[in-house]
Design a protein around this motif. Structure first.
Motif, PDB file in Angstrom:
ATOM      1  N   ALA A   1      17.738   4.746  19.960  1.00 59.77           N
ATOM      2  CA  ALA A   1      16.481   4.748  19.214  1.00 59.77           C
ATOM      3  C   ALA A   1      15.383   5.465  19.998  1.00 59.77           C
ATOM      4  CB  ALA A   1      16.055   3.311  18.900  1.00 59.77           C
ATOM      5  N   SER A   2      15.369   5.287  21.321  1.00 59.53           N
ATOM      6  CA  SER A   2      14.358   5.963  22.140  1.00 59.53           C
ATOM      7  C   SER A   2      14.534   7.478  22.087  1.00 59.53           C
ATOM      8  CB  SER A   2      14.458   5.474  23.587  1.00 59.53           C
ATOM      9  OG  SER A   2      14.128   4.110  23.681  1.00 59.53           O
ATOM     10  N   VAL A   3      15.781   7.932  22.048  1.00 59.71           N
ATOM     11  CA  VAL A   3      16.028   9.364  21.943  1.00 59.71           C
ATOM     12  C   VAL A   3      15.501   9.901  20.619  1.00 59.71           C
ATOM     13  CG1 VAL A   3      17.835  11.116  21.751  1.00 59.71           C
ATOM     14  CG2 VAL A   3      17.993   9.363  23.522  1.00 59.71           C
ATOM     15  N   LYS A   4      15.749   9.182  19.535  1.00 58.29           N
ATOM     16  CA  LYS A   4      15.246   9.624  18.216  1.00 58.29           C
ATOM     17  C   LYS A   4      13.724   9.657  18.198  1.00 58.29           C
ATOM     18  CE  LYS A   4      19.225   7.904  15.613  1.00 58.29           C
ATOM     19  NZ  LYS A   4      19.679   6.936  14.577  1.00 58.29           N
ATOM     20  N   GLU A   5      13.119   8.619  18.793  1.00 56.51           N
ATOM     21  CA  GLU A   5      11.654   8.568  18.843  1.00 56.51           C
ATOM     22  C   GLU A   5      11.099   9.730  19.664  1.00 56.51           C
ATOM     23  OE1 GLU A   5       8.115   5.527  20.384  1.00 56.51           O
ATOM     24  OE2 GLU A   5      10.226   4.991  20.584  1.00 56.51           O
ATOM     25  N   SER A   6      11.730  10.034  20.760  1.00 55.33           N
ATOM     26  CA  SER A   6      11.252  11.126  21.611  1.00 55.33           C
ATOM     27  C   SER A   6      11.422  12.470  20.930  1.00 55.33           C
ATOM     28  CB  SER A   6      11.999  11.112  22.944  1.00 55.33           C
ATOM     29  OG  SER A   6      11.745   9.926  23.652  1.00 55.33           O
ATOM     30  N   LYS A   7      12.487  12.613  20.177  1.00 54.03           N
ATOM     31  CA  LYS A   7      12.686  13.859  19.429  1.00 54.03           C
ATOM     32  C   LYS A   7      11.590  14.044  18.393  1.00 54.03           C
ATOM     33  CE  LYS A   7      17.713  14.437  19.841  1.00 54.03           C
ATOM     34  NZ  LYS A   7      18.997  14.453  19.103  1.00 54.03           N
ATOM     35  N   ALA A   8      11.251  12.943  17.694  1.00 49.93           N
ATOM     36  CA  ALA A   8      10.202  13.040  16.666  1.00 49.93           C
ATOM     37  C   ALA A   8       8.859  13.396  17.294  1.00 49.93           C
ATOM     38  CB  ALA A   8      10.104  11.711  15.918  1.00 49.93           C
ATOM     39  N   LYS A   9       8.534  12.792  18.412  1.00 54.86           N
ATOM     40  CA  LYS A   9       7.273  13.090  19.082  1.00 54.86           C
ATOM     41  C   LYS A   9       7.239  14.539  19.552  1.00 54.86           C
ATOM     42  CE  LYS A   9       6.156   8.434  20.705  1.00 54.86           C
ATOM     43  NZ  LYS A   9       5.934   7.570  21.877  1.00 54.86           N
ATOM     44  N   LEU A  10       8.366  15.038  19.983  1.00 53.02           N
ATOM     45  CA  LEU A  10       8.425  16.415  20.429  1.00 53.02           C
ATOM     46  C   LEU A  10       8.164  17.363  19.271  1.00 53.02           C
ATOM     47  CD1 LEU A  10       8.982  18.570  22.560  1.00 53.02           C
ATOM     48  CD2 LEU A  10      11.428  18.332  22.053  1.00 53.02           C
ATOM     49  N   GLU A  11       8.764  17.071  18.126  1.00 49.27           N
ATOM     50  CA  GLU A  11       8.553  17.926  16.963  1.00 49.27           C
ATOM     51  C   GLU A  11       7.093  17.887  16.533  1.00 49.27           C
ATOM     52  OE1 GLU A  11      10.647  20.036  15.631  1.00 49.27           O
ATOM     53  OE2 GLU A  11      12.131  19.445  17.149  1.00 49.27           O
ATOM     54  N   ALA A  12       6.471  16.713  16.597  1.00 50.56           N
ATOM     55  CA  ALA A  12       5.055  16.595  16.232  1.00 50.56           C
ATOM     56  C   ALA A  12       4.177  17.397  17.180  1.00 50.56           C
ATOM     57  CB  ALA A  12       4.638  15.123  16.251  1.00 50.56           C
ATOM     58  N   GLN A  13       4.479  17.339  18.445  1.00 52.17           N
ATOM     59  CA  GLN A  13       3.692  18.083  19.406  1.00 52.17           C
ATOM     60  C   GLN A  13       3.889  19.588  19.238  1.00 52.17           C
ATOM     61  OE1 GLN A  13       1.376  16.974  21.309  1.00 52.17           O
ATOM     62  NE2 GLN A  13       1.751  14.815  20.794  1.00 52.17           N
ATOM     63  N   LYS A  14       5.102  19.980  18.870  1.00 51.68           N
ATOM     64  CA  LYS A  14       5.332  21.400  18.621  1.00 51.68           C
ATOM     65  C   LYS A  14       4.505  21.879  17.429  1.00 51.68           C
ATOM     66  CE  LYS A  14       9.986  21.914  20.565  1.00 51.68           C
ATOM     67  NZ  LYS A  14      11.403  22.182  20.242  1.00 51.68           N
ATOM     68  N   ALA A  15       4.439  21.054  16.384  1.00 49.92           N
ATOM     69  CA  ALA A  15       3.639  21.423  15.202  1.00 49.92           C
ATOM     70  C   ALA A  15       2.170  21.498  15.562  1.00 49.92           C
ATOM     71  CB  ALA A  15       3.875  20.399  14.098  1.00 49.92           C
ATOM     72  N   SER A  16       1.705  20.545  16.327  1.00 47.88           N
ATOM     73  CA  SER A  16       0.304  20.552  16.741  1.00 47.88           C
ATOM     74  C   SER A  16      -0.001  21.770  17.594  1.00 47.88           C
ATOM     75  CB  SER A  16      -0.015  19.274  17.518  1.00 47.88           C
ATOM     76  OG  SER A  16      -1.343  19.255  17.966  1.00 47.88           O
ATOM     77  N   SER A  17       0.941  22.130  18.458  1.00 42.90           N
ATOM     78  CA  SER A  17       0.743  23.306  19.307  1.00 42.90           C
ATOM     79  C   SER A  17       0.708  24.577  18.478  1.00 42.90           C
ATOM     80  CB  SER A  17       1.861  23.388  20.338  1.00 42.90           C
ATOM     81  OG  SER A  17       1.735  24.536  21.137  1.00 42.90           O
TER      82      SER A  17
ATOM     83  N   ALA B   1       9.826  16.281  28.206  1.00 42.58           N
ATOM     84  CA  ALA B   1      10.246  15.509  29.369  1.00 42.58           C
ATOM     85  C   ALA B   1      10.611  14.075  28.967  1.00 42.58           C
ATOM     86  CB  ALA B   1       9.148  15.485  30.421  1.00 42.58           C
ATOM     87  N   ALA B   2       9.834  13.496  28.038  1.00 40.91           N
ATOM     88  CA  ALA B   2      10.129  12.147  27.562  1.00 40.91           C
ATOM     89  C   ALA B   2      11.484  12.113  26.853  1.00 40.91           C
ATOM     90  CB  ALA B   2       9.024  11.660  26.633  1.00 40.91           C
ATOM     91  N   LEU B   3      11.791  13.184  26.118  1.00 40.78           N
ATOM     92  CA  LEU B   3      13.089  13.256  25.458  1.00 40.78           C
ATOM     93  C   LEU B   3      14.221  13.352  26.482  1.00 40.78           C
ATOM     94  CD1 LEU B   3      14.843  13.518  22.939  1.00 40.78           C
ATOM     95  CD2 LEU B   3      14.381  15.984  22.959  1.00 40.78           C
ATOM     96  N   ASP B   4      13.996  14.155  27.527  1.00 43.53           N
ATOM     97  CA  ASP B   4      15.023  14.261  28.575  1.00 43.53           C
ATOM     98  C   ASP B   4      15.259  12.896  29.240  1.00 43.53           C
ATOM     99  OD1 ASP B   4      15.342  16.942  28.089  1.00 43.53           O
ATOM    100  OD2 ASP B   4      14.002  17.592  29.711  1.00 43.53           O
TER     101      ASP B   4
END
Length: 409
Positions: free
Chosen positions: A117-133, A176-179
């Motif tokens: 579940a933590s991996v899925k959460e980290s993936k989602a946060k990464l995608e959100a940050q990519k969109a924001s960037s 990094a959080a995803l890793d």
């Protein structure tokens, strides 16, 4: 007058006429038998007692190897404590105790669901940050166009640039959080980091591990080869180095390729052969010794870490006199042997002994190769007494030295 006739005459004169003639005959015979038996006993005591028989042999001269002797302990070539690196409940044990394992083999499984579940959460946060960037990058491009037309101030352009940089950094943080989440998930699969033999599981399925500390789960040791550590004295170290004919090894500072032999607690010989591969860099001032290490093959797994062993290191080969070890006796004065001279008289000779070779013992001082040493019947020999020496019925051909000679007792 004959003693028998004298006794008969005296008896007859004292008792003349009182005893019938028929009674006189047995009495005379009885006196005769007593005197005859005493005469035989005197003759038998005059017979000479034969000297006791002993077996003798001359010392044997042969080439022997002098060994230095120590005590040591076995250590595994590699030893790794397997610990829980993430907290969770143990769900599976994937090995049998004392089984051979290879690098990467699965040993334990910790419940992975929260880490998935933590991996899925980290993936989602990464995608959100990519969109924001991406949005920040677009806004910066628009601001640059407006600033070129002087539609916005340089301050607003600088602000948009900073926002773009922040969103890029947020992407890196999310990545990094995803890793880390993936690494935690990977650590739920506890694997062996080395080839070796695994111990028993120290925690059973269902227990919480890694919550307050990195829980020890088991141990893996590489015992295909083992180390033996032992300490040699400063004097022996100098002796070995001075007798060396080759340039010292740069690692051990000892002559290269020195063999070393070990014996286990239930072994009388030294069947395990290895070589010295390491010596410490300094001498311990408190003990006057230096630690040395030998490496030994262990294909059958007989040698185990922590075992106590006796260690022998060859020093030199030389010619020496040897006698059977059973010929040696000792008292408060030390070691000695019995010898027989040409007059078959026993003599006691004090000797200085050396190492043991098979069933023979090296004699450093006290004997010549022409001495006849008593090797059997020692309990019947006394210094100064005569004996009947005989040679062994089977020629004594000492066996070649198949095992390392034992050190002087």
């Amino acid at each position: 007058m004959n003693p028998v006739k004298s006794a008969l005459f005296n008896w007859e004169t004292s008792r003349e006429g009182a005893v019938p003639q028929i009674i006189k005959i047995p009495i005379v015979l009885l006196i005769f038998l007593v005197l005859f038996s005493s005469g035989c006993q005197n003759e038998s005591t005059k017979k000479k007692i034969r000297p006791p028989e002993v077996t003798i042999a001359e010392p044997v001269r042969k080439e022997v190897t002098k060994y230095l002797e120590y005590t040591g302990n076995i250590a595994a070539l590699e030893s790794v404590d397997i610990r829980a690196r993430v907290p969770g409940f143990l769900t599976k044990i994937c090995f049998e105790p004392r089984a051979k394992v290879k690098t990467g083999d699965l040993l334990f499984v910790i419940d992975p669901r929260q880490y998935e579940a933590s991996v899925k959460e980290s993936k989602a946060k990464l995608e959100a940050q990519k969109a924001s960037s991406k949005l920040s990058q677009t806004e910066l491009q628009i601001s640059q166009q407006l600033e070129s037309k002087e539609a916005i101030s340089a301050l607003k352009l600088e602000k948009k640039t900073a926002e773009r940089d922040v969103t890029r950094a947020d992407v890196d943080l999310a990545d990094a959080a995803l890793d880390k989440a993936k690494l935690d998930l990977e650590w739920t699969q506890v694997t062996s980091p080395i080839n070796g033999r695994v111990s028993r599981n120290l925690v059973d399925v269902g227990n919480l591990v890694g919550a307050t500390e990195k829980t020890l789960l088991t141990t893996v040791v590489d015992d295909d080869s083992v180390y033996v550590y032992f300490n040699i004295s400063e004097r022996d170290l100098l002796l070995v180095r001075r007798k060396a004919k080759k340039k010292p090894d740069p690692v051990t500072q000892l002559p290269p390729d020195i063999p070393v032999y070990i014996s286990l607690a239930d072994e009388s010989d030294y069947p395990h052969t290895g070589r010295i591969d390491f010596a410490d860099t300094t001498v311990d001032q408190s003990t006057g010794t230096i630690q040395v290490r030998g490496i030994f093959p262990n294909p059958d797994g007989l040698l185990m870490g922590g075992m106590f062993v006796r260690v022998r290191v060859p020093l030199e080969k030389r010619e020496a006199l040897l006698v059977p070890d059973v010929a040696l006796q000792f008292d408060q004065g030390g070691k000695y042997v019995f010898t027989v001279d040409e007059q078959q008289v026993v003599h006691q000779k004090r000797v200085k002994i050396g190492e043991r070779v098979d069933r023979m013992r090296v004699i450093e001082e006290g004997l010549k190769n022409t001495d006849n040493v008593i090797v059997d019947g020692i309990q019947r020999a006394r210094p100064g007494s005569k004996v009947n020496p005989v040679k062994p019925t089977v020629a004594r051909n000492p066996q070649p030295e198949t095992q390392p000679a034992s050190k002087k007792d």
